[in-house]
Design a protein around this motif. Sequence first.
Motif, PDB file in Angstrom:
ATOM      1  N   ASN A 175      62.042  45.642  -3.639  1.00  0.00           N
ATOM      2  CA  ASN A 175      61.424  46.977  -3.598  1.00  0.00           C
ATOM      3  C   ASN A 175      59.925  46.924  -3.305  1.00  0.00           C
ATOM      4  O   ASN A 175      59.365  47.842  -2.729  1.00  0.00           O
ATOM      5  N   HIS A 181      62.089  52.367   2.254  1.00  0.00           N
ATOM      6  CA  HIS A 181      63.012  53.098   1.373  1.00  0.00           C
ATOM      7  C   HIS A 181      62.306  54.254   0.676  1.00  0.00           C
ATOM      8  O   HIS A 181      62.949  55.096   0.064  1.00  0.00           O
ATOM      9  N   HIS A 186      63.130  57.942  -2.374  1.00  0.00           N
ATOM     10  CA  HIS A 186      62.254  58.583  -3.362  1.00  0.00           C
ATOM     11  C   HIS A 186      61.618  59.887  -2.876  1.00  0.00           C
ATOM     12  O   HIS A 186      60.889  60.528  -3.637  1.00  0.00           O
ATOM     13  N   ASP A 292      66.708  54.141  -7.275  1.00  0.00           N
ATOM     14  CA  ASP A 292      66.794  52.711  -6.947  1.00  0.00           C
ATOM     15  C   ASP A 292      67.939  52.072  -7.725  1.00  0.00           C
ATOM     16  O   ASP A 292      68.737  51.310  -7.194  1.00  0.00           O
TER      17      ASP A 292
END
Length: 363
Positions: A175, A181, A186, A292
């Motif tokens: 991450n 991502h 998010h 996540d």
Amino acid sequence: MAQALDYKLGPRTFPTGWFVVAESSELDKGPMALRFFGRDLALYRGESGRPVMLDAYCKHMGTHLTASDSAMIVRNGHQIEGDSIRCPYHGWRYSSEGHVDDIPYHDGPCPKSASIRSYPVVDNMGCIMMWFDEQGAEPTYSAPFLKEWDQPQWIHWALDHLGELDVHPQEVLDNMSDMRHLEPTHGQPCLYFENEAKDHIYVQRQGGIMQLYGGVQLYTTTWYTGPGVLLSKQVWGDTLQYEMIANTPVEDGRIKAWHGCLVRGSSDTPSAEDIEIAKQTQAGALEAFATDFQIWRHKQPALQPMALKTDGPFKIGRKWYSQFYSDPDVAKQIQAEVNGCHYIPGVDKPADHNHAIDDGLPI
Ligand code: FES
Ligand SMILES: [Fe+2]
């Protein structure tokens, strides 16, 4: 589930570093039987208040030191003596260093071969953190600490216990390098991005408009101190908070995770309203993080990601993480190789977007 060997991380099965193993308030209730790093562990608080972590099993006849609450020695409150603990079966006493130093019915010297392993452990920011090194080496740096924890304006976290997850921690650490991502997962299209490796620390600086927080500009500096503890400074509008996410291996390919937010109150004596806001802030941050978590829960292992140059500095992040599965001399070589700042082609740097939130951070 994929294991350390599958990710080709190094010769060790479990990473070296500081890890959260419990919340301090849990330990206040009494000794705990834990399992991390593929082994059973006994955690208790000595009479001095310091936490002690030993391998779980007494060498006399294999009894778990902290898994009995019904033995009379435990019920009578006689199990802990100073910072030592007596086995609930026949009362052999283990010191905090893991040596048997008293056997109630035996006059001679206690057998040295009865010793068990004791682990470095600290009570830090509401967490019990242990140092783990497969080879038994002592800590090479201090457990991560935020100075705000000791300042009265800041409202302490009560941790979210996220439980266990069948995922290798590599997927969690990914991450940090994974700029792409941030928007789909998010709801925060990222305007700028940077990773920086500094020996055992790995930093991510980024910012963008955060959908969940009402479309404000969010600035974050996030850093791992070693492989297990993430701290993140987050600023939007007048709000300033720190988030902690901790992952600790339970078995090879299985982790346990915790989450919390340290939130600044309106004064040095935070009001009931401040405390309620802090709770809601932590719940909001958990909502963002839980996305996540859900993805990790259901994904396949990314043993060989189809990495594009514009994905983010994954290779650097993975190389940095591999130091914790390596012997010290190799770890030093890896640090020398990856230390420095890393960017993504075509993506702005923090300096282009007034990212000035790093003052006073322990990085
Ligand atoms: S098994 Fe621990 S004292 Fe006997
Ligand atoms: Fe994420």
